[in-house]
Design a protein around this motif. Structure first.
Motif, PDB file in Angstrom:
ATOM      1  N   VAL A   1       0.837  -1.199   0.000  1.00 19.93           N
ATOM      2  CA  VAL A   1       0.000   0.000   0.000  1.00 19.93           C
ATOM      3  C   VAL A   1       0.874   1.251   0.000  1.00 19.93           C
ATOM      4  O   VAL A   1       0.658   2.191  -0.780  1.00 19.93           O
ATOM      5  N   LEU A   2       1.891   1.259   0.857  1.00 24.46           N
ATOM      6  CA  LEU A   2       2.774   2.423   0.935  1.00 24.46           C
ATOM      7  C   LEU A   2       3.556   2.612  -0.367  1.00 24.46           C
ATOM      8  O   LEU A   2       3.815   3.749  -0.789  1.00 24.46           O
ATOM      9  N   GLY A   3       3.918   1.508  -1.007  1.00 20.97           N
ATOM     10  CA  GLY A   3       4.633   1.610  -2.271  1.00 20.97           C
ATOM     11  C   GLY A   3       3.782   2.264  -3.352  1.00 20.97           C
ATOM     12  O   GLY A   3       4.255   3.130  -4.096  1.00 20.97           O
ATOM     13  N   VAL A   4       2.515   1.842  -3.428  1.00 21.38           N
ATOM     14  CA  VAL A   4       1.610   2.431  -4.418  1.00 21.38           C
ATOM     15  C   VAL A   4       1.422   3.919  -4.145  1.00 21.38           C
ATOM     16  O   VAL A   4       1.441   4.751  -5.065  1.00 21.38           O
TER      17      VAL A   4
ATOM     18  N   LYS B   1       2.813  13.185  -8.794  1.00 26.99           N
ATOM     19  CA  LYS B   1       2.299  14.536  -8.577  1.00 26.99           C
ATOM     20  C   LYS B   1       3.439  15.539  -8.376  1.00 26.99           C
ATOM     21  O   LYS B   1       3.258  16.740  -8.572  1.00 26.99           O
ATOM     22  N   LEU B   2       4.598  15.027  -7.957  1.00 27.13           N
ATOM     23  CA  LEU B   2       5.762  15.889  -7.757  1.00 27.13           C
ATOM     24  C   LEU B   2       6.666  15.913  -8.977  1.00 27.13           C
ATOM     25  O   LEU B   2       7.815  16.354  -8.901  1.00 27.13           O
ATOM     26  N   ASP B   3       6.150  15.399 -10.087  1.00 29.88           N
ATOM     27  CA  ASP B   3       6.944  15.371 -11.314  1.00 29.88           C
ATOM     28  C   ASP B   3       7.369  16.788 -11.700  1.00 29.88           C
ATOM     29  O   ASP B   3       6.570  17.720 -11.685  1.00 29.88           O
ATOM     30  N   GLY B   4       8.626  16.936 -12.027  1.00 27.39           N
ATOM     31  CA  GLY B   4       9.159  18.261 -12.337  1.00 27.39           C
ATOM     32  C   GLY B   4      10.133  18.733 -11.284  1.00 27.39           C
ATOM     33  O   GLY B   4      10.902  19.668 -11.517  1.00 27.39           O
TER      34      GLY B   4
ATOM     35  N   HIS C   1      13.981  15.542  -7.132  1.00 23.60           N
ATOM     36  CA  HIS C   1      13.978  14.245  -6.452  1.00 23.60           C
ATOM     37  C   HIS C   1      12.559  13.874  -6.034  1.00 23.60           C
ATOM     38  O   HIS C   1      12.249  13.845  -4.837  1.00 23.60           O
ATOM     39  N   PRO C   2      11.678  13.600  -6.994  1.00 19.64           N
ATOM     40  CA  PRO C   2      10.275  13.345  -6.645  1.00 19.64           C
ATOM     41  C   PRO C   2      10.094  12.133  -5.734  1.00 19.64           C
ATOM     42  O   PRO C   2       9.264  12.152  -4.822  1.00 19.64           O
ATOM     43  N   TYR C   3      10.860  11.073  -5.961  1.00 14.31           N
ATOM     44  CA  TYR C   3      10.665   9.867  -5.150  1.00 14.31           C
ATOM     45  C   TYR C   3      11.213  10.052  -3.737  1.00 14.31           C
ATOM     46  O   TYR C   3      10.654   9.520  -2.776  1.00 14.31           O
TER      47      TYR C   3
ATOM     48  N   VAL D   1       8.734   9.552  -0.621  1.00 18.09           N
ATOM     49  CA  VAL D   1       8.970   8.608   0.488  1.00 18.09           C
ATOM     50  C   VAL D   1       8.793   9.314   1.823  1.00 18.09           C
ATOM     51  O   VAL D   1       8.175   8.774   2.754  1.00 18.09           O
ATOM     52  N   ARG D   2       9.311  10.522   1.915  1.00 20.78           N
ATOM     53  CA  ARG D   2       9.191  11.280   3.156  1.00 20.78           C
ATOM     54  C   ARG D   2       7.718  11.576   3.472  1.00 20.78           C
ATOM     55  O   ARG D   2       7.259  11.389   4.606  1.00 20.78           O
ATOM     56  N   LEU D   3       6.968  12.025   2.473  1.00 15.03           N
ATOM     57  CA  LEU D   3       5.564  12.348   2.690  1.00 15.03           C
ATOM     58  C   LEU D   3       4.745  11.105   3.019  1.00 15.03           C
ATOM     59  O   LEU D   3       3.858  11.138   3.871  1.00 15.03           O
ATOM     60  N   THR D   4       5.023  10.012   2.347  1.00  6.41           N
ATOM     61  CA  THR D   4       4.307   8.762   2.627  1.00  6.41           C
ATOM     62  C   THR D   4       4.597   8.282   4.038  1.00  6.41           C
ATOM     63  O   THR D   4       3.694   7.825   4.752  1.00  6.41           O
ATOM     64  N   GLY D   5       5.851   8.381   4.460  1.00  3.85           N
ATOM     65  CA  GLY D   5       6.193   7.980   5.825  1.00  3.85           C
ATOM     66  C   GLY D   5       5.466   8.814   6.861  1.00  3.85           C
ATOM     67  O   GLY D   5       4.951   8.280   7.854  1.00  3.85           O
TER      68      GLY D   5
END
Length: 461
Positions: A340-343, A351-354, A357-359, A363-367
């Motif tokens: 779930v967290l990966g998706v 959404k952070l494309d552009g 370091h979007p990923y 990761v920080r926001l998902t955590g």
């Protein structure tokens, strides 16, 4: 209504400049705000002074999104700083004396006696300090008493102060500076405990974890944010923004209702912890527990008036899935939760494309979202839904385990955050009693109204 020149805002402590300052990430809810080259030049470090129309527009946008807050010490006082202090009181002559001494003679004071059992005592204190006395024949509650005083105010600003409050000399002048923002309707200080010589364990818990203490950081008061309401124990407000004032039909939660009505009308309410008002907490267990339950009974009346804002927890759809698979406690739970967290991470990164370091940002926001989900789920088990949890514990080992983990984790995290001068055991006991009493109040109000509106979680995108 635009911010005046000389107005200064500072980026929120959680706001991050990313991509070399080309964008801001943060706010509530979290968003990415891309900055034009001109906008980037307006920032001075983490400060934004208003110098022209462009900086005023950007500062207003940052305030709306929670990405920045006014720097109160740098703001000018209002052109007309006159204010009247309105004190609702029922008996309590000792506390009233202490409050009026702290107010001094700078501002006119209206004492509204809400049908005291000993009106002569209140009248004597008011007369001794030169305050105007309004004696009500029937008890109307704090909301009605404040409104009775508000109707007599002729100054541009009003200060509502409960009788068990002590004001610092700089509290009102500092809060008045927030009205340099023409959209600000109300400003409130941090409510802290009134120091005593021999603090009981309940008092030490309250001094670090009071229901009225909204924390050490400035914030907009807005539903759905970390500071979603403000206490009316001490308030400075713009008289022409209040209309008829508080909802006199509410004996509890009237302060929350007023905040939300002002926000819905497009006004701002500011929380300013740089200044404080000391509150005489209830420190005996027999007084403290009923007060916590009383606070809980305000949930249902608020749910009737503001159904879109009242919920014990607010989840995104993915948060529900994440909590459910973990709560299942199966062998597949951990891999499923990770999936779930990966998706979610992939969706946020798109959404952070552009950005550079979007990923990494995703990761920080998902955590952060995962931790918030766990905290809310724990609160649901131990605070808002504890009667259901208690029943479930009788029949399910999985629910017992989840309840114990939630209670211990909550105690450990909050104990570290609060920096309380109380041992972990008594802090943990007080924390659980706090939750039990408040939750009991919520359920009592729901049963009386025959409605579960205040108990339903809310799922939003």
């Amino acid at each position: 209504m635009t911010l005046p020149r000389g107005f200064v805002v500072e980026l929120d402590r959680h706001a991050r400049l990313v991509d070399g300052g080309r964008a801001l990430l943060g706010g509530h809810p979290t968003r990415l705000l891309k900055l034009t080259p001109r906008a980037r030049r307006l920032l001075v470090g983490r400060l934004l002074p208003v110098r022209d129309a462009a900086s005023a527009l950007l500062a207003d946008r940052l305030l709306d999104t929670g990405l920045a807050h006014p720097v109160a010490a740098a703001l000018p006082p209002p052109a007309d700083p006159r204010c009247t202090v309105v004190v609702p009181v029922r008996d309590r002559p000792r506390q009233l004396t202490r409050l009026l001494r702290s107010i001094g003679t700078t501002h006119p004071v209206i004492v509204v006696d809400d049908a005291s059992r000993d009106p002569a005592g209140v009248a004597a204190v008011a007369a001794a300090h030169g305050a105007r006395l309004v004696a009500l024949a029937a008890n109307v509650g704090p909301a009605g008493a404040r409104n009775a005083g508000l109707r007599l105010v002729t100054t541009p600003y009003v200060v509502f102060a409960d009788s068990d409050i002590v004001l610092d000399p700089d509290t009102v002048p500092t809060l008045l500076r927030h009205f340099a923002d023409p959209r600000v309707a109300m400003a409130v200080p941090r409510i802290t405990g009134l120091p005593t010589q021999a603090a009981s364990w309940i008092e030490r818990y309250e001094n670090s974890r009071s229901s009225l203490d909204l924390g050490a950081h400035p914030a907009p008061v807005r539903p759905g944010t970390p500071v979603s309401w403000a206490s009316s124990a001490c308030v400075v407000a713009r008289v022409d923004a209040l209309g008829e004032g508080f909802d006199a039909g509410m004996r509890v939660g009237e302060d929350v209702d007023l905040c939300w009505r002002l926000v819905a009308a497009g006004r701002r309410v500011r929380y300013e912890p740089a200044v404080r008002a000391a509150h005489e907490h209830r420190v005996r267990l027999g007084d403290w527990l009923p007060r916590k339950a009383f606070y809980g009974t305000g949930a249902q009346p608020l749910a009737e008036r503001h159904p879109e804002f009242v919920a014990p927890v607010v989840f995104a759809p993915w948060s529900v899935a994440f909590a459910v698979v973990l709560f299942a406690g199966r062998r597949w739970s951990a891999p499923a939760a990770a999936g779930v967290l990966g998706v979610v991470t992939v969706r946020i990164a798109r959404k952070l494309d552009g950005t550079r370091h979007p990923y990494r940002l995703a990761v920080r926001l998902t955590g952060n979202g995962a931790l918030a989900t766990l905290a809310q789920t724990g609160a649901l088990l131990t605070r808002h839904w504890w009667p259901l949890t208690a029943v479930g514990c009788v029949f399910s080992r999985r629910i017992r385990r989840a309840a114990v983990v939630a209670a211990l984790a909550d105690t450990a995290l909050e104990y570290r955050r609060d920096q309380v001068t109380l041992d972990p055991l008594r802090y943990g006991i007080a924390r659980r009693l706090d939750d039990l009493a408040y939750g009991a109040g919520v359920w009592l109000s729901a049963l009386r109204a025959r409605s579960v509106a205040a108990l339903r979680p809310r799922v939003i995108r």
